[in-house]
Scaffold this active site. Structure first.
Site, PDB file in Angstrom:
ATOM      1  N   PHE A 188     -11.768   3.940   4.175  1.00  0.00           N
ATOM      2  CA  PHE A 188     -10.425   4.219   3.665  1.00  0.00           C
ATOM      3  C   PHE A 188     -10.509   4.698   2.212  1.00  0.00           C
ATOM      4  O   PHE A 188     -11.253   4.124   1.411  1.00  0.00           O
ATOM      5  CB  PHE A 188      -9.546   2.968   3.722  1.00  0.00           C
ATOM      6  CG  PHE A 188      -9.020   2.630   5.081  1.00  0.00           C
ATOM      7  CD1 PHE A 188      -8.030   3.389   5.667  1.00  0.00           C
ATOM      8  CD2 PHE A 188      -9.506   1.531   5.768  1.00  0.00           C
ATOM      9  CE1 PHE A 188      -7.531   3.073   6.917  1.00  0.00           C
ATOM     10  CE2 PHE A 188      -9.018   1.196   7.020  1.00  0.00           C
ATOM     11  CZ  PHE A 188      -8.022   1.979   7.598  1.00  0.00           C
ATOM     12  N   PRO A 189      -9.736   5.728   1.843  1.00  0.00           N
ATOM     13  CA  PRO A 189      -9.778   6.260   0.468  1.00  0.00           C
ATOM     14  C   PRO A 189      -8.920   5.418  -0.476  1.00  0.00           C
ATOM     15  O   PRO A 189      -7.951   5.891  -1.071  1.00  0.00           O
ATOM     16  CB  PRO A 189      -9.218   7.676   0.635  1.00  0.00           C
ATOM     17  CG  PRO A 189      -8.229   7.536   1.760  1.00  0.00           C
ATOM     18  CD  PRO A 189      -8.834   6.522   2.702  1.00  0.00           C
ATOM     19  N   LYS A 190      -9.291   4.162  -0.646  1.00  0.00           N
ATOM     20  CA  LYS A 190      -8.455   3.205  -1.369  1.00  0.00           C
ATOM     21  C   LYS A 190      -8.797   3.145  -2.854  1.00  0.00           C
ATOM     22  O   LYS A 190      -9.972   3.112  -3.228  1.00  0.00           O
ATOM     23  CB  LYS A 190      -8.605   1.812  -0.754  1.00  0.00           C
ATOM     24  CG  LYS A 190      -8.056   1.685   0.665  1.00  0.00           C
ATOM     25  CD  LYS A 190      -8.332   0.292   1.232  1.00  0.00           C
ATOM     26  CE  LYS A 190      -7.837   0.136   2.663  1.00  0.00           C
ATOM     27  NZ  LYS A 190      -6.403  -0.101   2.748  1.00  0.00           N
ATOM     28  N   LYS A 191      -7.749   3.130  -3.677  1.00  0.00           N
ATOM     29  CA  LYS A 191      -7.862   2.903  -5.116  1.00  0.00           C
ATOM     30  C   LYS A 191      -6.814   1.871  -5.529  1.00  0.00           C
ATOM     31  O   LYS A 191      -5.819   1.666  -4.830  1.00  0.00           O
ATOM     32  CB  LYS A 191      -7.635   4.203  -5.895  1.00  0.00           C
ATOM     33  CG  LYS A 191      -8.686   5.270  -5.649  1.00  0.00           C
ATOM     34  CD  LYS A 191      -8.402   6.530  -6.455  1.00  0.00           C
ATOM     35  CE  LYS A 191      -8.660   6.333  -7.937  1.00  0.00           C
ATOM     36  NZ  LYS A 191      -8.545   7.612  -8.690  1.00  0.00           N
ATOM     37  N   GLU A 221       0.846  -1.196   0.000  1.00  0.00           N
ATOM     38  CA  GLU A 221       0.000   0.000   0.000  1.00  0.00           C
ATOM     39  C   GLU A 221       0.879   1.241   0.000  1.00  0.00           C
ATOM     40  O   GLU A 221       2.019   1.214   0.471  1.00  0.00           O
ATOM     41  CB  GLU A 221      -0.883  -0.033   1.244  1.00  0.00           C
ATOM     42  CG  GLU A 221      -2.008   0.966   1.302  1.00  0.00           C
ATOM     43  CD  GLU A 221      -2.965   0.604   2.435  1.00  0.00           C
ATOM     44  OE1 GLU A 221      -3.979  -0.057   2.160  1.00  0.00           O
ATOM     45  OE2 GLU A 221      -2.669   0.971   3.586  1.00  0.00           O
TER      46      GLU A 221
END
Length: 256
Positions: free
Chosen positions: A114-117, A77
């Site tokens: 969570f600001p996940k991409k 990550e």
């Protein structure tokens, strides 16, 4: 399926849960962070109210390698963290995250916000001496950080306190008509932390502008310090710190 069967489901899709049920235990989770000075006005623009930047004018860019994560798998990550205050109490606002793991993206967004991409981060030691983090997004190198490998030893208790600092996400989920269904600040604190190694040293960071991975939008004025640590820890469920929809209805925010 009956109603009770549906309500007992772990996550979508019903035929095969996308992720395991928290809390999630991480073994040998490895962090590489670069703290740098940035522009205070740009930082303010990136931080959602009622959070406030902590006044240090700093941003933390991080890489995390997670080889053993219960319910999520093995992945890496990378992303942007902004030191903040909430009613005078220190916290970290998680601004951007990019990773290479479907369960962690889905669970992270749906539960904690969570600001996940999807992206392709990597953390490794190059040529035996340089800890190197990279992030590739759409085949473009958008971030690269470097630090000497294990130069200066850090106090483990101090690092555990840093890891356990309150973290805050902006959770946004639309309703079926596109209107906001969830608009919250969600807080959480990592638990059961055992630091296995921790080091500091000089660091360098390069960020490339990219419209879909805007890590360079918080400009680098000066790199201040790199840190590298390895720890076992647990990610529990979070709590609602602030509810924007309740406020718009005349309600009250959820205090810590």
């Amino acid at each position: 399926m009956k109603k009770e069967d549906i309500l007992a489901l772990q996550s979508m899709p019903a035929a095969s849960a996308s992720y395991g049920r928290p809390p999630c235990r991480f073994i040998n989770r490895e962090f590489f962070t670069v703290t740098y000075e940035s522009d205070p006005e740009t930082i303010r623009q990136a931080v959602p109210e009622p959070l406030e930047p902590d006044g240090s004018n700093t941003v933390v860019y991080e890489w995390i390698k997670m080889p053993d994560s219960s319910g999520l798998g093995s992945y890496e990550e990378s992303g942007v963290v902004i030191p903040c205050l909430y009613h005078g109490e220190p916290c970290n606002f998680i601004s951007q995250m990019y990773l290479n793991n479907g369960p962690a993206i889905l669970g992270g967004r749906e539960i904690w916000g969570f600001p996940k991409k999807w992206g392709h981060p990597s953390l490794k030691v190059e040529e035996t001496e340089t800890l190197t983090g990279t992030l590739i997004y759409n085949n473009v190198l958008v971030a690269m950080g470097t630090m000497p490998f294990k130069y200066n030893t850090l106090d483990h208790q101090a690092v555990a306190k840093t890891i356990g600092k309150t973290q805050v996400n902006l959770k946004l989920i639309p309703d079926v008509d596109g209107s906001p269904k969830i608009a919250q600040l969600v807080s959480y604190e990592l638990e059961d932390i055992t630091v296995k190694g921790a080091w500091s040293g000089p660091a360098r960071l390069s960020l490339t502008p990219h419209v879909n991975a805007p890590v360079a939008d918080l400009p680098i004025k000066k790199c201040l310090e790199g840190k590298h640590f390895i720890a076992d820890l647990t990610l529990p469920y979070g709590s609602v710190l602030y509810d924007y929809l309740e406020e718009s209805k005349g309600g009250i925010n959820h205090e810590k």
